[in-house]
Design an enzyme around this catalytic site. Structure first.
Site, PDB file in Angstrom:
ATOM      1  N   PHE A 128       0.855  -1.185   0.000  1.00 23.25           N
ATOM      2  CA  PHE A 128       0.000   0.000   0.000  1.00 23.25           C
ATOM      3  C   PHE A 128       0.895   1.241   0.000  1.00 23.25           C
ATOM      4  O   PHE A 128       1.847   1.338   0.783  1.00 23.25           O
ATOM      5  CB  PHE A 128      -0.962   0.007   1.195  1.00 23.25           C
ATOM      6  CG  PHE A 128      -1.940   1.127   1.075  1.00 23.25           C
ATOM      7  CD1 PHE A 128      -2.971   1.059   0.145  1.00 23.25           C
ATOM      8  CD2 PHE A 128      -1.790   2.293   1.803  1.00 23.25           C
ATOM      9  CE1 PHE A 128      -3.843   2.122  -0.035  1.00 23.25           C
ATOM     10  CE2 PHE A 128      -2.668   3.358   1.630  1.00 23.25           C
ATOM     11  CZ  PHE A 128      -3.692   3.267   0.713  1.00 23.25           C
ATOM     12  N   ASP A 197       1.462  -4.448   8.813  1.00 22.69           N
ATOM     13  CA  ASP A 197       0.317  -3.553   8.612  1.00 22.69           C
ATOM     14  C   ASP A 197      -0.933  -4.431   8.516  1.00 22.69           C
ATOM     15  O   ASP A 197      -1.080  -5.230   7.578  1.00 22.69           O
ATOM     16  CB  ASP A 197       0.510  -2.724   7.333  1.00 22.69           C
ATOM     17  CG  ASP A 197      -0.619  -1.716   7.120  1.00 22.69           C
ATOM     18  OD1 ASP A 197      -1.718  -1.902   7.698  1.00 22.69           O
ATOM     19  OD2 ASP A 197      -0.415  -0.753   6.363  1.00 22.69           O
ATOM     20  N   TYR A 222     -11.016   2.322  10.120  1.00 25.84           N
ATOM     21  CA  TYR A 222     -12.219   2.648   9.332  1.00 25.84           C
ATOM     22  C   TYR A 222     -12.637   1.578   8.344  1.00 25.84           C
ATOM     23  O   TYR A 222     -13.550   1.783   7.570  1.00 25.84           O
ATOM     24  CB  TYR A 222     -12.085   4.014   8.651  1.00 25.84           C
ATOM     25  CG  TYR A 222     -10.887   4.252   7.753  1.00 25.84           C
ATOM     26  CD1 TYR A 222     -10.854   3.740   6.461  1.00 25.84           C
ATOM     27  CD2 TYR A 222      -9.824   5.021   8.181  1.00 25.84           C
ATOM     28  CE1 TYR A 222      -9.778   3.989   5.631  1.00 25.84           C
ATOM     29  CE2 TYR A 222      -8.724   5.271   7.359  1.00 25.84           C
ATOM     30  CZ  TYR A 222      -8.708   4.751   6.080  1.00 25.84           C
ATOM     31  OH  TYR A 222      -7.643   4.997   5.260  1.00 25.84           O
ATOM     32  N   LYS A 223     -11.952   0.436   8.359  1.00 25.02           N
ATOM     33  CA  LYS A 223     -12.341  -0.650   7.459  1.00 25.02           C
ATOM     34  C   LYS A 223     -13.207  -1.646   8.232  1.00 25.02           C
ATOM     35  O   LYS A 223     -14.333  -1.334   8.593  1.00 25.02           O
ATOM     36  CB  LYS A 223     -11.086  -1.288   6.869  1.00 25.02           C
ATOM     37  CG  LYS A 223     -10.247  -0.295   6.045  1.00 25.02           C
ATOM     38  CD  LYS A 223      -8.977  -0.951   5.524  1.00 25.02           C
ATOM     39  CE  LYS A 223      -8.061   0.062   4.874  1.00 25.02           C
ATOM     40  NZ  LYS A 223      -8.612   0.621   3.623  1.00 25.02           N
ATOM     41  N   ARG A 369     -12.547  -4.781  -7.094  1.00 25.44           N
ATOM     42  CA  ARG A 369     -12.254  -5.346  -5.777  1.00 25.44           C
ATOM     43  C   ARG A 369     -13.523  -5.433  -4.938  1.00 25.44           C
ATOM     44  O   ARG A 369     -14.282  -4.471  -4.857  1.00 25.44           O
ATOM     45  CB  ARG A 369     -11.235  -4.436  -5.088  1.00 25.44           C
ATOM     46  CG  ARG A 369     -10.784  -4.927  -3.734  1.00 25.44           C
ATOM     47  CD  ARG A 369      -9.790  -3.972  -3.102  1.00 25.44           C
ATOM     48  NE  ARG A 369     -10.459  -2.830  -2.490  1.00 25.44           N
ATOM     49  CZ  ARG A 369      -9.899  -2.012  -1.579  1.00 25.44           C
ATOM     50  NH1 ARG A 369      -8.644  -2.204  -1.216  1.00 25.44           N
ATOM     51  NH2 ARG A 369     -10.563  -0.993  -1.081  1.00 25.44           N
TER      52      ARG A 369
END
Lengths: 410, 410
Positions: A128, A197, A222-223, A369
């Site tokens: 990422f 991560d 926030y996921k 995705r």
């Protein structure tokens, strides 16, 4: 397939959980790995923080001396302690603060300080972006040297220049999942530390940081934790490293006695020294609701459902829409809670699905995705994704998609 | 005095503004320099962000392609542009991000990179602790050398080792206000850059960054801007420095094209390169309400009222409670929007006042601090502070105050 999906939903032990979220019945939401849905308990809790804790009780809400205050000052540790069991950490090993990016900077810096004479931070290309960019920040300061090795070459690249192996456990684009135990051991065998991560892992796949002997980790609020847009992030430091940990973002909240207002920094004992500035309380309070909800469901049930959903979808898609190339691993043991397919017009397909209230996302240049947030995605949503995508491809309606894309926050 | 205060309130051009905040009529709130009061418009706005933007529109709220989206992605610049006129900055020179501490780290780093060969960051002892601690973080990285000089000696300490003069415009404890124009010029004459911390200035005292030629500034969202507990902070970079600015917290939101997901960092043009991770949207949305409110009142009216309130109080206190030693400057030209008095039992006096719903705060070891938030403090509140403090001292009730203090966030 629709029938089989309905049957699976009926026997799903988490079938009541969707009602804990604000999601319209006609929405199939496969973007919980980008922005988790709103827990129904969140609006009332946030309103209480705003109106009562801020509006009425004002500055006194920072404190909790008598056990009756709002205790804002303790939120970073309190929420951290609730996240800990989701990732195989102990109480006192996890704290909520700042963003994933900022926490990466703290922990990469800390790792470099613990390995004098070594400057290399090893990662993979295509990690990422912010993870790689934060190493570049330290490279600009001449404190780190960024080195990227393809997955297959990582273990060979672990030489005695490597201070830190920094990897994202589940890849944001493909869903590929590293063998955390094997790579942690490989890093340690080479005398390096390891930083995981967990942004695309926590709340959806099995993570046991202490079982594998991980040194450091960061993760996103926030996921799958459903903490709200841009929710604060968390950081993990194994207890054995805390006493010696030094990090350069040494703000007043990480001081041993912040309210003594002294000129010289003295790090707080333990994980608290990862704090920097004053935490953003409204966002942090929303995160607590999401974490409470996920912790209440329990990590084992979440992990099992997550895997079952993605397996169901992978098989159905291969059967019904075989022209889409699945770029995620077929083996669920090596895959996170998402599936990605490659298609030259992935962007247009994604928009056409959104127009039918099936929400996933597009990752440049050609990836469609879909994330499987186990607390609220239903098997019927997965069946609908597959059949409607077939229909979209057959009808050609996706060719009409023209509007511009500005991108969304992963 | 009560009568004179009521007369001043009646003729106050800002007398209607208090009704824009949620403050009980019987509360005299002198802690707006620690946590600003809740704007009445905030709960509805925050509820809208939570329920509609997050809950209903989900991930699409990041975008604003058609002008109808929530446009979360633009909040840092949008709120920054609203803060700009309050501090004499131009649009594009201010951005909202992270915390004061984190923004200090970015800008101190940037300044050091712009002055190769110089390592000293000059400040004063007793500056707000986090400012000094962030320099220590860079000192730990061996990138900076912290040097502290008493106020009177600062100009003499500006030698050719100094890369940056970093000062807090209004002192958090005493309210002393630096002559920003003079010190900025002195720093520049010595070849140094200057960074002003406006945490206790913005929204209450005159600030004209471009008029004095300032290089960098940071400021706080949760004090006079009424942005809510731990609200995100802002940063200013003079336009002339933006093109060359390098800062090490190079997260993905500061990338030129964050949604291209490339491996290599390329800073965004302009002030955007100060962004790091994903912004905390709930806290940021609350800040926008506070900023809108203050911008709507206008900086000139705020500054004038602020000064009048503190002058009224200083004179009344000197007359009625002469035994309290005022440690703030008597000249309003050299004072921020607060007054502080020294008393061996300042803590107990503060608690006794709070028991009477007069809320100020205590700063260790012996300072009673009262802030004058011009948008909602009334002259009658000031009169009450003075007369009730007299009564508390005479009655001795403050001697009964025993309970422990945990501190509050300045």
């Amino acid at each position: 397939m629709r029938k089989e999906a309905a049957r699976l939903d009926a026997s799903d032990t988490l079938r009541e959980c969707r009602a804990l979220f604000e999601i319209a019945d006609d929405v199939a939401y496969f973007d919980g790995n980008s922005l988790g849905a709103l827990p129904k308990a969140a609006p009332a809790r946030i309103a209480e923080v705003v109106q009562s804790e801020w509006g009425q009780r004002l500055i006194s809400s920072w404190n909790d001396a008598d056990g009756e205050g709002a205790g804002w000052i303790d939120l970073p540790q309190r929420i951290g302690a609730k996240i800990a069991p989701l990732i195989g950490a102990r109480r006192g090993e996890v704290i909520v603060a700042d963003s994933v990016s900022i926490n990466l900077f703290k922990l990469i810096s800390a790792a470099l300080a613990m390995r004098p004479g070594r400057k290399v931070v090893l990662s993979e290309p295509g990690n990422f972006p912010t993870d790689l960019y934060m190493v570049e920040g330290l490279e600009m300061q001449d404190l780190a040297e960024r080195c990227l090795a393809e997955r297959a070459d990582i273990e060979a690249a672990l030489d005695d220049n490597v201070a830190l192996l920094m990897l994202t456990h589940v890849h944001y684009k493909t869903g590929e999942m590293f063998d955390m135990a094997r790579l942690t051991k490989a890093a340690h065998d080479a005398g390096a530390l390891v930083l995981w991560d967990l942004s695309h892992s926590v709340g959806a796949v099995p993570v046991d940081l202490n079982a594998v002997g991980a040194d450091f980790a960061v993760g996103c609020g926030y996921k799958y934790l459903n903490g709200g847009p841009g929710a604060p992030a968390f950081a993990f430091v194994a207890e054995r490293h805390q006493q010696a940990l030094k990090q350069p973002l040494s703000g007043w909240m990480g001081h041993a006695r912040p309210f003594d207002f002294t000129d010289d920094y003295e790090p707080a004992p333990g994980i608290d020294r990862l704090l920097c500035g004053t935490p953003q309380i409204l966002s942090m309070s929303a995160l607590e609701v999401g974490v409470d909800l996920m912790a209440g469901i329990g990590v084992d049930a979440l992990v099992a459902k997550s895997r079952a959903l993605s397996e169901f979808t992978r098989e159905a898609m291969a059967q019904v829409v075989p022209e889409l190339e699945c770029v995620s691993p077929a083996d669920p043991e090596t895959r996170g809670s998402q599936l990605s397919w490659r298609h030259a017009d992935a962007y247009a397909l994604c928009q056409a699905l959104i127009a039918r209230r099936i929400i996933g996302d597009f990752r440049a240049p050609d990836v469609l995705r879909m994330g499987f947030a186990p607390a609220y995605v239903r098997y019927v949503d997965c069946a609908r994704l597959v059949t409607e995508l077939r229909d979209i491809l057959d009808s050609g309606e996706w060719r009409k998609v023209e509007y511009a894309q500005r991108g969304a926050v992963t």
